[in-house]
Design a protein around this motif. Structure first.
Motif, PDB file in Angstrom:
ATOM      1  N   LYS A 120       1.483  -4.947 -12.072  1.00 40.88           N
ATOM      2  CA  LYS A 120       0.577  -5.288 -13.175  1.00 40.88           C
ATOM      3  C   LYS A 120       0.417  -6.795 -13.349  1.00 40.88           C
ATOM      4  N   LYS A 121       1.537  -7.508 -13.445  1.00 39.96           N
ATOM      5  CA  LYS A 121       1.469  -8.947 -13.696  1.00 39.96           C
ATOM      6  C   LYS A 121       1.268  -9.759 -12.425  1.00 39.96           C
ATOM      7  N   LYS A 122       1.479  -9.127 -11.267  1.00 39.30           N
ATOM      8  CA  LYS A 122       1.279  -9.792  -9.968  1.00 39.30           C
ATOM      9  C   LYS A 122       2.242 -10.958  -9.743  1.00 39.30           C
ATOM     10  N   TYR A 123       3.441 -10.883 -10.308  1.00 38.45           N
ATOM     11  CA  TYR A 123       4.421 -11.946 -10.117  1.00 38.45           C
ATOM     12  C   TYR A 123       4.987 -11.911  -8.708  1.00 38.45           C
ATOM     13  N   GLY A 124       5.403 -13.083  -8.252  1.00 40.77           N
ATOM     14  CA  GLY A 124       6.133 -13.169  -7.005  1.00 40.77           C
ATOM     15  C   GLY A 124       7.575 -12.752  -7.225  1.00 40.77           C
ATOM     16  N   PHE A 125       8.329 -12.680  -6.123  1.00 41.85           N
ATOM     17  CA  PHE A 125       9.713 -12.207  -6.197  1.00 41.85           C
ATOM     18  C   PHE A 125      10.547 -13.032  -7.162  1.00 41.85           C
ATOM     19  N   ARG A 126      10.453 -14.352  -7.076  1.00 36.85           N
ATOM     20  CA  ARG A 126      11.313 -15.210  -7.902  1.00 36.85           C
ATOM     21  C   ARG A 126      11.067 -15.005  -9.394  1.00 36.85           C
ATOM     22  N   ARG A 127       9.801 -14.984  -9.785  1.00 40.24           N
ATOM     23  CA  ARG A 127       9.471 -14.799 -11.203  1.00 40.24           C
ATOM     24  C   ARG A 127       9.855 -13.388 -11.665  1.00 40.24           C
ATOM     25  N   ALA A 128       9.570 -12.397 -10.837  1.00 40.53           N
ATOM     26  CA  ALA A 128       9.896 -11.016 -11.195  1.00 40.53           C
ATOM     27  C   ALA A 128      11.408 -10.848 -11.369  1.00 40.53           C
ATOM     28  N   LEU A 129      12.172 -11.439 -10.437  1.00 44.24           N
ATOM     29  CA  LEU A 129      13.632 -11.362 -10.525  1.00 44.24           C
ATOM     30  C   LEU A 129      14.130 -12.014 -11.805  1.00 44.24           C
ATOM     31  N   ARG A 130      13.589 -13.177 -12.129  1.00 46.77           N
ATOM     32  CA  ARG A 130      14.012 -13.882 -13.334  1.00 46.77           C
ATOM     33  C   ARG A 130      13.694 -13.074 -14.596  1.00 46.77           C
ATOM     34  N   GLU A 131      12.506 -12.511 -14.651  1.00 43.49           N
ATOM     35  CA  GLU A 131      12.097 -11.741 -15.826  1.00 43.49           C
ATOM     36  C   GLU A 131      12.976 -10.510 -16.014  1.00 43.49           C
ATOM     37  N   ILE A 132      13.332  -9.862 -14.930  1.00 42.59           N
ATOM     38  CA  ILE A 132      14.166  -8.657 -15.016  1.00 42.59           C
ATOM     39  C   ILE A 132      15.578  -9.000 -15.458  1.00 42.59           C
ATOM     40  N   THR A 133      16.150 -10.057 -14.888  1.00 47.48           N
ATOM     41  CA  THR A 133      17.514 -10.434 -15.270  1.00 47.48           C
ATOM     42  C   THR A 133      17.578 -10.955 -16.709  1.00 47.48           C
ATOM     43  N   LEU A 134      16.475 -11.516 -17.188  1.00 47.02           N
ATOM     44  CA  LEU A 134      16.439 -11.951 -18.591  1.00 47.02           C
ATOM     45  C   LEU A 134      16.546 -10.775 -19.546  1.00 47.02           C
ATOM     46  N   LEU A 146      13.381  -4.441  -6.825  1.00 50.67           N
ATOM     47  CA  LEU A 146      12.248  -5.175  -6.258  1.00 50.67           C
ATOM     48  C   LEU A 146      12.077  -4.953  -4.748  1.00 50.67           C
ATOM     49  N   ALA A 147      13.095  -4.401  -4.123  1.00 51.92           N
ATOM     50  CA  ALA A 147      13.069  -4.227  -2.668  1.00 51.92           C
ATOM     51  C   ALA A 147      11.841  -3.467  -2.158  1.00 51.92           C
ATOM     52  N   PRO A 148      11.389  -2.413  -2.832  1.00 49.22           N
ATOM     53  CA  PRO A 148      10.219  -1.675  -2.317  1.00 49.22           C
ATOM     54  C   PRO A 148       8.924  -2.486  -2.311  1.00 49.22           C
ATOM     55  N   TYR A 149       8.921  -3.631  -2.970  1.00 49.20           N
ATOM     56  CA  TYR A 149       7.686  -4.410  -3.093  1.00 49.20           C
ATOM     57  C   TYR A 149       7.622  -5.590  -2.129  1.00 49.20           C
ATOM     58  N   SER A 150       8.508  -5.605  -1.141  1.00 42.19           N
ATOM     59  CA  SER A 150       8.559  -6.759  -0.232  1.00 42.19           C
ATOM     60  C   SER A 150       7.227  -6.990   0.488  1.00 42.19           C
ATOM     61  N   GLY A 151       6.482  -5.927   0.715  1.00 39.55           N
ATOM     62  CA  GLY A 151       5.214  -6.081   1.397  1.00 39.55           C
ATOM     63  C   GLY A 151       4.017  -6.245   0.472  1.00 39.55           C
ATOM     64  N   THR A 152       4.289  -6.312  -0.827  1.00 38.99           N
ATOM     65  CA  THR A 152       3.199  -6.360  -1.813  1.00 38.99           C
ATOM     66  C   THR A 152       2.835  -7.771  -2.225  1.00 38.99           C
ATOM     67  N   TYR A 153       3.759  -8.701  -2.083  1.00 36.29           N
ATOM     68  CA  TYR A 153       3.545 -10.052  -2.614  1.00 36.29           C
ATOM     69  C   TYR A 153       2.368 -10.765  -1.955  1.00 36.29           C
ATOM     70  N   ALA A 154       2.216 -10.606  -0.651  1.00 38.38           N
ATOM     71  CA  ALA A 154       1.093 -11.246   0.043  1.00 38.38           C
ATOM     72  C   ALA A 154      -0.238 -10.691  -0.471  1.00 38.38           C
ATOM     73  N   GLU A 155      -0.285  -9.381  -0.701  1.00 36.35           N
ATOM     74  CA  GLU A 155      -1.493  -8.760  -1.243  1.00 36.35           C
ATOM     75  C   GLU A 155      -1.787  -9.300  -2.644  1.00 36.35           C
ATOM     76  N   ASN A 156      -0.735  -9.432  -3.447  1.00 31.94           N
ATOM     77  CA  ASN A 156      -0.910  -9.934  -4.811  1.00 31.94           C
ATOM     78  C   ASN A 156      -1.408 -11.374  -4.826  1.00 31.94           C
ATOM     79  N   LEU A 157      -0.903 -12.172  -3.899  1.00 29.88           N
ATOM     80  CA  LEU A 157      -1.351 -13.560  -3.804  1.00 29.88           C
ATOM     81  C   LEU A 157      -2.851 -13.629  -3.524  1.00 29.88           C
ATOM     82  N   MET A 158      -3.298 -12.836  -2.576  1.00 28.43           N
ATOM     83  CA  MET A 158      -4.723 -12.832  -2.253  1.00 28.43           C
ATOM     84  C   MET A 158      -5.546 -12.301  -3.426  1.00 28.43           C
ATOM     85  N   HIS A 159      -4.994 -11.318  -4.114  1.00 28.72           N
ATOM     86  CA  HIS A 159      -5.688 -10.786  -5.295  1.00 28.72           C
ATOM     87  C   HIS A 159      -5.857 -11.885  -6.350  1.00 28.72           C
ATOM     88  N   LEU A 160      -4.788 -12.650  -6.593  1.00 26.79           N
ATOM     89  CA  LEU A 160      -4.858 -13.731  -7.581  1.00 26.79           C
ATOM     90  C   LEU A 160      -5.871 -14.795  -7.163  1.00 26.79           C
TER      91      LEU A 160
END
Length: 211
Positions: A120-134, A146-160
């Motif tokens: 939904k938010k299209k965050y990268g791994f670092r931001r997503a990890l930080r938000e979850i641990t918070l 977050l492991a299942p989304y390893s192939g999603t970040y590149a798609e999200n970047l292009m979407h953004l």
């Protein structure tokens, strides 16, 4: 000590008066569990157990009320309860019961958060990890979620780039605008290498090439 009276106070709460003048207010379930009645003799340790049980019930019901509105991690709920009840042991016991009953499940909560942060938010791994641990989720559980989304970040970047930042990428020579986009994507939690690759691909798809 002696129980001098047990009488209804309001709703399902009863007033229990002791021979030393103290009055305690207990839910009817606690009254029934301990068989409290006028004339009953109580040892000091037994009174402590009754009061603890009453406070536990109150804290547990409050936790259920909170969980009706949103999910909590075990750490989050413990902190919230301590802020209200000021008794770490009590609050820890309440959270243990909640986790034993799977009403609080850090793995399930982490998976839900990961889905929201990445899909939904299209965050990268670092931001997503930080938000979850918070949210009180430990790092390893967050990484597993977050492991299942390893192939999603590149798609999200292009979407953004194609939906949110395209208006700043109309001119490959406009370095100021390009750097502005890259900085925004860093805040989204993406690394410099993946951002540079995505921007390069964006310009190539537009019929340009970044120098």
């Amino acid at each position: 000590m002696e129980v001098t009276s047990v009488k209804k106070y309001k709703g399902s709460t009863y007033e229990v008066e002791l021979d030393d003048g103290r009055k305690i207010y207990l839910h009817i379930d606690i009254i029934a569990d301990y068989g409290l009645r006028s004339g009953m003799q109580l040892e000091r340790d037994e009174l402590r157990k009754i009061i603890y049980s009453s406070n536990f019930r109150r804290a547990y019901q409050y936790a259920l009320y909170c969980l009706d509105h949103r999910d909590y991690s075990a750490k989050e709920m413990t902190k919230k309860l301590i802020g209200t009840y000021k008794n770490e042991r009590l609050c820890t016991d309440v959270v243990k019961k909640l986790t034993d009953n799977t009403l609080i499940d850090d793995e399930r909560y982490a998976e839900k958060l990961a889905r929201r942060m990445v899909e939904k938010k299209k965050y990268g791994f670092r931001r997503a990890l930080r938000e979850i641990t918070l949210k009180g989720i430990d790092k390893f559980t967050a990484e597993d979620a977050l492991a299942p989304y390893s192939g999603t970040y590149a798609e999200n970047l292009m979407h953004l780039l194609n939906t949110k930042h395209y208006r700043y990428l109309t001119d490959i020579e406009d370095r100021k605008s390009v750097e502005k986009v890259k900085s925004a994507l860093v805040r989204y939690g993406y690394g410099f290498d993946e951002i540079n690759r995505a921007v390069k691909e964006y310009f190539e798809n537009a019929g340009l090439s970044e120098e």
